[in-house]
Design a protein around this motif. Structure first.
Motif, short mmCIF file in Angstrom:
data_model
loop_
_atom_site.label_atom_id
_atom_site.label_comp_id
_atom_site.label_asym_id
_atom_site.label_seq_id
_atom_site.Cartn_x
_atom_site.Cartn_y
_atom_site.Cartn_z
N UNK A 117 -2.40 9.15 1.95
CA UNK A 117 -2.27 8.05 2.90
C UNK A 117 -3.15 6.86 2.55
N UNK A 118 -4.01 7.01 1.55
CA UNK A 118 -4.81 5.88 1.11
C UNK A 118 -3.89 4.86 0.45
N UNK A 119 -4.26 3.60 0.48
CA UNK A 119 -3.45 2.55 -0.09
C UNK A 119 -3.35 2.72 -1.60
N UNK A 120 -2.18 2.44 -2.15
CA UNK A 120 -2.00 2.60 -3.59
C UNK A 120 -0.72 1.95 -4.06
N UNK A 121 -0.52 1.98 -5.35
CA UNK A 121 0.68 1.44 -5.96
C UNK A 121 1.80 2.48 -5.90
N UNK A 122 3.05 2.07 -6.18
CA UNK A 122 4.14 3.05 -6.24
C UNK A 122 3.75 4.21 -7.16
N UNK A 123 4.08 5.42 -6.75
CA UNK A 123 3.57 6.60 -7.44
C UNK A 123 4.22 6.80 -8.80
N UNK A 145 0.78 -1.24 0.00
CA UNK A 145 0.00 0.00 0.00
C UNK A 145 0.80 1.27 0.00
N UNK A 146 2.13 1.19 0.19
CA UNK A 146 2.96 2.40 0.22
C UNK A 146 3.23 2.89 -1.21
N UNK A 147 3.42 4.19 -1.36
CA UNK A 147 3.61 4.77 -2.69
C UNK A 147 5.04 5.19 -2.98
N UNK A 178 5.86 13.19 8.68
CA UNK A 178 6.18 14.61 8.53
C UNK A 178 5.39 15.22 7.38
N UNK A 179 5.05 14.43 6.37
CA UNK A 179 4.19 14.92 5.29
C UNK A 179 2.80 15.23 5.83
N UNK A 180 2.28 14.31 6.64
CA UNK A 180 0.95 14.53 7.22
C UNK A 180 0.94 15.70 8.19
#
Length: 439
Positions: free
Chosen positions: A424-430, A49-51, A151-153
């Motif tokens: 922060x939603x689950x997703x594929x590498x950006x 889930x991390x991007x 830190x982004x959040x």
């Protein structure tokens, strides 16, 4: 950044697995130990889930390579326990890494397949570094990656690392360092301050309040000793009464109050209104209590000034390892040329050949791909950013840098990613990883 006290680490030579040395023994006996090889550390995938991920631990690894020496104690242990034969012990007694190491500098973003570390050396010199490299990179990268999400959040609000009591004592020091690289402002860990120059901070815990006959006496003692700008912990008993007492003791100059339990959002709103009504408009509100990136994001609209993060940070916020592997990707053939080799087993395949990497960007400077060249550097389309840096040349460390440089790199690299990276939603590498093979 503050000056760092010189720290002399012990030998790191036995921070390895038994089979690293038995492989050396067999290779020495067969005559293949000196064959020129290329090893690479990389992750096949990001945590679920991390991007994106953030590289951490490179500097610690360089320190560990410098201390990778088999002294009398280490050799005695190997001999007494018959780990390897005398020929191998003689080889290890003179071990000094003499090859080259390159890779991603600390604070850099990485993606699946990114050649985070490339070790070029004889088989015997390179293979014994596997466990050491992975133990450092997997831990510190996991912490830095989690810290970056936090830190982004948090945006412009500072995050303070305070997880030492939730992990191994040495892991706590490494975690504070990795978190600082990824934007945390300070740590509670004094050894991280001494060893790496990470700013330290702290005031008092609930035990200090409970020491006194009354909360007023505890607050008075703290303010008398540490000054009115201190942070008072206000949730030992009743929050509202404690805030009133804090203002009575310190007045409008009270630096901050800390909330460590309960519904932090509603409590922060109530405490802010209470402080403002009494004229303490400059008094800050700090929150702690098992925060992670999701809790920090949920408090974005709350009137808080900073976050103290412990357990979630030092455990990688659900991803305690970066799952990096260290694989032989090229070896010298009979003609003296490097040829690619690869593992082909199901779900654990690797890509043969030595790698180089660039971050491809569009006309707006936004990253669009991780371009990995196999066999030689990928072609630069004009705005690609090279990612590999020389860390060790002919056995000499050339890639050391201070943490300020790594912090700056982290901020710039994260800002370069597409906006979806910080969701922060689950997703594929950006961004995708693209391999360019050269024949």
């Amino acid at each position: 950044m503050r000056s760092v006290t010189t720290y002399s680490p012990p030998s790191t030579a036995l921070l390895t697995d038994h089979y690293e040395l038995t492989m050396v023994q067999a290779a020495l006996e067969s005559g293949e130990a000196d064959r020129r090889c290329v090893f690479e550390a990389f992750s096949r995938r990001l945590p679920d889930g991390r991007r994106y991920g953030i590289v951490g631990g490179t500097g610690r690894f360089l320190d560990a390579v410098e201390s990778f020496r088999f002294g009398d104690d280490e050799l005695r242990f190997l001999r007494d326990h018959e780990v390897v034969d005398d020929t191998t012990i003689d080889f290890l007694a003179g071990y000094r890494f003499s090859g080259h190491i390159s890779g991603y500098a600390e604070g850099e973003c990485y993606f699946p397949g990114s050649p985070v570390l490339v070790v070029e050396a004889s088989f015997a010199e390179g293979v014994v570094l596997e466990t050491l490299a992975l133990s450092i990179l997997n831990h510190d990268t996991a912490i830095a990656s989690a810290a970056s999400r936090m830190t982004s959040a948090a945006g412009d609000r500072p995050c303070i690392e305070m997880g030492a009591r939730r992990t191994h004592e040495e892991a706590a020091v490494a975690a504070a360092r990795a978190a600082y690289i990824a934007g945390f402002r300070a740590t509670s860990n004094l050894e991280a301050g001494r060893r790496y120059g990470v700013p330290t901070t702290g005031t008092a815990a609930h035990s200090f309040t409970l020491l006194y006959d009354s909360e007023r006496e505890a607050f008075t003692a703290q303010v008398t000793s540490l000054g009115k700008g201190t942070t008072l912990l206000v949730d030992t008993y009743d929050v509202r009464q404690a805030v009133d007492l804090a203002m009575e003791v310190a007045g409008p100059a009270l630096g901050a109050v800390r909330l460590d339990s309960g519904d932090l959002l509603s409590q922060a709103q109530e405490v802010r209104a209470q402080l403002d009504a009494a004229g303490n408009r400059d008094t800050k509100i700090l929150v702690t209590s098992d925060l992670d990136e999701y809790a920090i994001a949920a408090l974005a609209a709350a009137p808080v000034s900073g976050y103290g993060v412990g357990t979630a940070l030092v455990t990688g916020s659900g991803a305690p390892t970066a799952s990096m592997v260290y694989k032989l990707v090229a070896r010298e053939n009979g003609s003296g040329e490097l040829e690619g080799v690869a593992k082909r087993s199901k779900d654990k395949k690797s890509v043969a050949g030595r790698k180089w990497a660039m971050r491809r960007r569009n006309e707006h400077g936004v990253a669009v791909a991780e371009v990995v060249g196999v066999g030689e550097a990928p072609r630069n389309d004009g705005d690609d950013r090279p990612l590999m840096t020389q860390l060790v040349r002919d056995g000499e460390i050339v890639g050391r840098e201070d943490l300020a440089a790594a912090r700056d790199r982290h901020a710039a690299a994260r800002a370069e990613l597409p906006p979806a990276a910080t969701q922060l939603s689950r997703g594929e590498p950006v961004i995708p990883t693209i391999y360019e093979e050269h024949r």
